[in-house]
Write a protein that holds these residues in place. Sequence first.
Motif, short mmCIF file in Angstrom:
data_model
loop_
_atom_site.label_atom_id
_atom_site.label_comp_id
_atom_site.label_asym_id
_atom_site.label_seq_id
_atom_site.Cartn_x
_atom_site.Cartn_y
_atom_site.Cartn_z
N HIS A 16 0.74 -1.28 0.13
CA HIS A 16 -0.03 -0.07 0.07
C HIS A 16 0.81 1.47 0.16
CE1 HIS A 16 -3.88 2.08 0.78
NE2 HIS A 16 -2.98 2.97 1.24
N LYS A 17 0.91 1.88 -1.12
CA LYS A 17 1.79 3.32 -1.35
C LYS A 17 1.22 4.22 -1.96
CE LYS A 17 6.84 3.38 -1.27
NZ LYS A 17 8.24 2.57 -1.70
N VAL A 18 0.53 5.07 -1.53
CA VAL A 18 -0.17 6.10 -2.20
C VAL A 18 0.22 7.50 -1.67
CG1 VAL A 18 -1.87 4.88 -3.03
CG2 VAL A 18 -2.25 5.99 -0.89
N GLY A 19 0.39 8.54 -2.33
CA GLY A 19 0.59 10.01 -1.57
C GLY A 19 -0.27 10.37 -0.63
N ALA A 20 -0.04 11.25 0.07
CA ALA A 20 -1.23 11.88 1.15
C ALA A 20 -1.98 12.48 0.23
CB ALA A 20 -0.33 12.89 2.08
N ASP A 21 -3.19 12.23 0.84
CA ASP A 21 -4.52 12.58 0.28
C ASP A 21 -4.91 12.32 -1.33
OD1 ASP A 21 -4.85 13.74 2.81
OD2 ASP A 21 -4.26 16.19 2.03
N ASP A 22 -4.22 11.38 -1.97
CA ASP A 22 -4.29 11.05 -3.29
C ASP A 22 -5.92 10.09 -3.47
OD1 ASP A 22 -4.50 10.42 -5.84
OD2 ASP A 22 -2.43 9.76 -6.02
N TRP A 23 -6.81 10.87 -3.26
CA TRP A 23 -7.97 9.88 -2.98
C TRP A 23 -8.41 9.05 -4.24
CZ3 TRP A 23 -7.92 10.06 1.72
CH2 TRP A 23 -7.73 11.14 2.67
N VAL A 24 -7.92 9.51 -5.26
CA VAL A 24 -8.12 8.72 -6.63
C VAL A 24 -7.51 7.45 -6.57
CG1 VAL A 24 -8.15 8.74 -8.93
CG2 VAL A 24 -8.82 10.51 -8.05
N ALA A 25 -6.21 7.56 -6.14
CA ALA A 25 -5.36 6.27 -6.06
C ALA A 25 -5.90 5.35 -5.15
CB ALA A 25 -4.01 6.61 -5.56
N GLU A 26 -6.45 5.96 -3.82
CA GLU A 26 -7.02 5.12 -2.77
C GLU A 26 -8.32 4.59 -3.38
OE1 GLU A 26 -5.27 4.56 -0.34
OE2 GLU A 26 -4.62 6.48 0.76
N MET A 27 -9.03 5.08 -4.20
CA MET A 27 -10.62 4.59 -4.62
C MET A 27 -10.24 3.37 -5.51
SD MET A 27 -13.42 5.44 -3.82
CE MET A 27 -14.15 3.94 -4.48
N LEU A 28 -9.27 3.52 -6.49
CA LEU A 28 -8.76 2.67 -7.46
C LEU A 28 -8.37 1.35 -6.62
CD1 LEU A 28 -7.28 4.94 -10.44
CD2 LEU A 28 -9.72 4.14 -9.92
N LEU A 29 -7.74 1.49 -5.48
CA LEU A 29 -7.14 0.27 -4.77
C LEU A 29 -8.71 -0.27 -4.16
CD1 LEU A 29 -3.81 1.63 -3.24
CD2 LEU A 29 -4.04 -0.38 -4.65
N ILE A 30 -9.33 0.47 -3.59
CA ILE A 30 -10.75 -0.20 -3.17
C ILE A 30 -11.12 -0.99 -4.29
CG2 ILE A 30 -12.82 0.13 -2.55
CD1 ILE A 30 -11.79 2.86 -0.79
N ASP A 71 -9.93 -2.17 -7.36
CA ASP A 71 -9.55 -3.29 -8.06
C ASP A 71 -8.74 -4.15 -6.89
OD1 ASP A 71 -9.67 -1.81 -10.43
OD2 ASP A 71 -7.90 -0.74 -10.08
N ASP A 72 -8.30 -3.84 -5.72
CA ASP A 72 -7.79 -4.78 -4.79
C ASP A 72 -8.54 -4.99 -3.56
OD1 ASP A 72 -5.73 -4.76 -6.64
OD2 ASP A 72 -4.29 -3.38 -5.56
N ARG A 73 -9.95 -4.19 -3.42
CA ARG A 73 -10.48 -4.19 -2.19
C ARG A 73 -9.83 -4.07 -1.09
NH1 ARG A 73 -14.57 -3.04 -3.83
NH2 ARG A 73 -16.31 -4.01 -2.38
N CYS A 74 -8.93 -3.14 -1.26
CA CYS A 74 -7.93 -2.60 -0.15
C CYS A 74 -8.47 -1.85 1.04
CB CYS A 74 -6.86 -1.59 -0.75
SG CYS A 74 -5.87 -1.22 0.64
N GLN A 75 -8.53 -2.53 2.13
CA GLN A 75 -9.09 -1.99 3.29
C GLN A 75 -8.42 -0.89 3.97
OE1 GLN A 75 -10.34 -4.77 6.23
NE2 GLN A 75 -11.42 -6.35 5.01
N THR A 76 -7.02 -0.92 3.68
CA THR A 76 -6.34 0.37 4.39
C THR A 76 -6.71 1.46 3.58
OG1 THR A 76 -4.35 -1.28 4.30
CG2 THR A 76 -4.01 0.97 4.65
N SER A 77 -6.85 1.34 2.10
CA SER A 77 -7.38 2.68 1.52
C SER A 77 -8.78 2.88 1.82
CB SER A 77 -7.60 2.19 0.05
OG SER A 77 -6.51 1.98 -0.63
N PHE A 78 -9.69 1.98 2.09
CA PHE A 78 -10.74 2.18 2.60
C PHE A 78 -10.83 3.01 3.96
CE2 PHE A 78 -15.39 0.59 4.19
CZ PHE A 78 -16.08 1.23 3.50
N ALA A 79 -10.19 2.50 4.95
CA ALA A 79 -10.02 3.14 6.03
C ALA A 79 -9.66 4.83 5.95
CB ALA A 79 -8.82 2.37 7.11
N ALA A 80 -8.54 4.84 5.06
CA ALA A 80 -7.94 6.27 4.91
C ALA A 80 -9.23 7.09 4.35
CB ALA A 80 -6.85 6.16 4.00
#
Lengths: 182, 219
Positions: free
Chosen positions: A3-17, A19-28
Amino acid sequence: TGHKVGADDWVAEMLLIRDDRCQTSFAAIFGHFAPRLKAFLIRSGLTPAVSEDLVQDVMQTVWRKADMFDPRRASVATWLFTIARNRRIDFLRKHARPEPEDLPWGPEAEPDQAEVIGLKQESDVLRQALRDLPEKQRVLVEKAYFGDLTHTEIAAETGLPLGTIKSRIRLALDRLRHAMSS
Amino acid sequence: MSVPMIRHHLPDSLLMAYSTGTLPEAFDLAIATHLSLCDACRAAAESYDALGGALLEETDDKVEMTSGAFDALMARLGESSAPEPATKRPRDPVLPEPLASYVGGELEAARWRPVGRGVRQAMIPLTDKSATARLLHIPAGTAVPDHGHRGTEITLVLQGAFTDADGTFARGDVEVATDELDHMPVADIAEDCICLAVTDAPLQFKALLPRIAQPFLGI
Ligand SMILES: [Zn+2]
Ligand SMILES: [Zn+2]
């Protein structure tokens, strides 16, 4: 993990949610937006308990309908704003808010990166323009969105004549538009 | 669906109010239906949504969620749930979404009632009664009785055209009438005119007869 995205890069977090169902992104995303959405719903006149329930519904939609998020069309904040607004109306009306027809999008399955970046830049300009607004104008624009106030009600609340408010909101929007186009 | 040439658009104030979510259901319906036909207003509406998003992202106004809210949500998300299938109606040539769904599919599904002079109307059922929405079917060449408005009325043309003092309105065009406007729309002779009319106050008719008829019109 990974899990490596820039601070406040919400688009990157959303795409991880998505494509990867990433819970860390979801928590962010939850951590940043849930308290703001809750404040927004309370300001619009709902009780804290109902507001919290609706925020949970909004976040559930983010998780379950992540594939509906289109970074060419809206920022994550805009997507969340529209989901929360609609959820609030549906709750008050017990009926789904009328929405325009979905536009058919191009044949390409993957969003064009240039369009995604373009939208991100526009969103940044808009946020900067908001920050640069004179305090009085920003407060009124915020009230129009988060206070559940019509222009007339804003007049009653702030004691300002209606004409002043309408022109001030218009001025605020003109400034924003100007900032967007320059 | 052919793309109409739209000349009369929604004012910024209504587009903004649609975005902030402060309008009665009837107005949301008329605006959303216009947006289905009009790219320019759709783009404007989306820019108001973008403003809402930017405000949300920028605001310092926060109310913390109760402790354990995130874990409770994750537990809820763990429960099995089939994705909701998207229901898609076949497109009606006259009624765009979301109007078609409100009417029940197509024009003929509407509950038409004669209201005199060959004009027919169909009230559209809404859950929020603070404003009304109805379809009007005006035979080609017919005039709607002269009337004024106490509140705000939005008329969206879906078929044919009508003309009043403010100009000619064809498919996709919206006329927004307020207290000041007093008008007598006349349908073009080429085709029957079908419009969606939403209003937050009863109309005021000038002539005696239509005034008596008003309670029956339900407007
Ligand atoms: Zn338009
Ligand atoms: Zn009228």
